[in-house]
Design a protein around this motif. Structure first.
Motif, PDB file in Angstrom:
ATOM      1  N   SER A 105      31.555  29.083 -18.743  1.00 34.37           N
ATOM      2  CA  SER A 105      30.697  30.203 -19.161  1.00 34.37           C
ATOM      3  C   SER A 105      29.238  29.943 -18.799  1.00 34.37           C
ATOM      4  O   SER A 105      28.545  30.837 -18.299  1.00 34.37           O
ATOM      5  CB  SER A 105      30.811  30.424 -20.672  1.00 34.37           C
ATOM      6  N   LEU A 109      26.726  32.008 -16.266  1.00 36.26           N
ATOM      7  CA  LEU A 109      25.455  32.551 -16.727  1.00 36.26           C
ATOM      8  C   LEU A 109      24.276  32.033 -15.903  1.00 36.26           C
ATOM      9  O   LEU A 109      23.426  32.807 -15.473  1.00 36.26           O
ATOM     10  CB  LEU A 109      25.248  32.214 -18.204  1.00 36.26           C
ATOM     11  N   SER A 114      27.279  37.299 -13.183  1.00 33.58           N
ATOM     12  CA  SER A 114      27.078  38.703 -13.527  1.00 33.58           C
ATOM     13  C   SER A 114      25.591  38.869 -13.820  1.00 33.58           C
ATOM     14  O   SER A 114      25.042  38.200 -14.707  1.00 33.58           O
ATOM     15  CB  SER A 114      27.911  39.074 -14.756  1.00 33.58           C
ATOM     16  N   GLU A 117      24.846  39.941 -17.537  1.00 28.50           N
ATOM     17  CA  GLU A 117      25.045  38.861 -18.506  1.00 28.50           C
ATOM     18  C   GLU A 117      23.939  37.813 -18.383  1.00 28.50           C
ATOM     19  O   GLU A 117      23.434  37.309 -19.381  1.00 28.50           O
ATOM     20  CB  GLU A 117      26.421  38.213 -18.311  1.00 28.50           C
ATOM     21  N   LYS A 120      20.774  39.134 -19.949  1.00 33.10           N
ATOM     22  CA  LYS A 120      20.845  39.058 -21.410  1.00 33.10           C
ATOM     23  C   LYS A 120      20.513  37.644 -21.884  1.00 33.10           C
ATOM     24  O   LYS A 120      19.773  37.472 -22.858  1.00 33.10           O
ATOM     25  CB  LYS A 120      22.226  39.470 -21.913  1.00 33.10           C
TER      26      LYS A 120
END
Length: 179
Positions: A105, A109, A114, A117, A120
């Motif tokens: 993950s 990030l 993405s 993502e 964010k």
């Protein structure tokens, strides 16, 4: 094990929960003034002084024929904390899967798998820098410990009011999203 933790959080045994919460908060507050090595060694010394005193007291009662000679901490000494080979393998596999999932993950990030993502995360980390300027991690940890012991009981006692308040906030958020 999980049910014992939930009993602590929901104050099923008030005396035990109070002792655990007080111990955690006092331990964390002591870290503001002392190093973790000093805190651990001092707590260990206090525990050892207590247990040795109790053990000598029970032995003295037995010598004077006022006690049965039962070891005061026998239930703790007899407690089985070992794992079978299968249990150890299972827990290790779960830990490895969780660690690899977290690394995967973070990889997605930080290396922008993405864009949305990653943006964010960027905004979240930017906001966390402001939080870091206001207080340090130890303060947040103390607040978190107090919240874990107080918010569930608050919610269970005032569930209807909290749910109504959350529903109003969710409605406002939905209105903003519609715009």
């Amino acid at each position: 094990m999980a049910s014992k933790v939930m009993d602590l959080i929901y104050w099923k045994d008030t005396e035990r929960t109070g002792m655990v919460l007080t111990g955690l908060v006092v331990g964390l507050l002591s870290l503001f003034q002392l190093s973790i090595i000093t805190v651990i060694s001092t707590v260990s010394l206090a525990i050892m002084c207590f247990t040795i005193s109790v053990r000598i007291y029970y032995q003295l009662l037995y010598i004077l024929s006022w006690g049965d000679g039962e070891h005061p901490f026998k239930s703790y000494l007899d407690l089985d904390i070992s794992f079978s080979g299968e249990q150890a393998d299972l827990y290790m596999q779960k830990a490895i899967v969780m660690a690899l999932s977290a690394v995967d993950s973070l990889k997605r990030l930080f290396f922008v798998g993405s864009v949305f993502e990653s943006l964010k995360l960027l905004v979240l980390m930017y906001l966390v820098t402001y939080l870091g300027e206001l207080c340090n991690g130890l303060t947040l940890l103390i607040i978190s410990v107090i919240a874990v012991f107080s918010l569930p009981i608050f919610y269970s006692r005032r569930q209807e009011e909290v749910d109504g308040f959350i529903a109003k906030i969710q409605a406002k958020i939905d209105n903003v999203k519609d715009l």
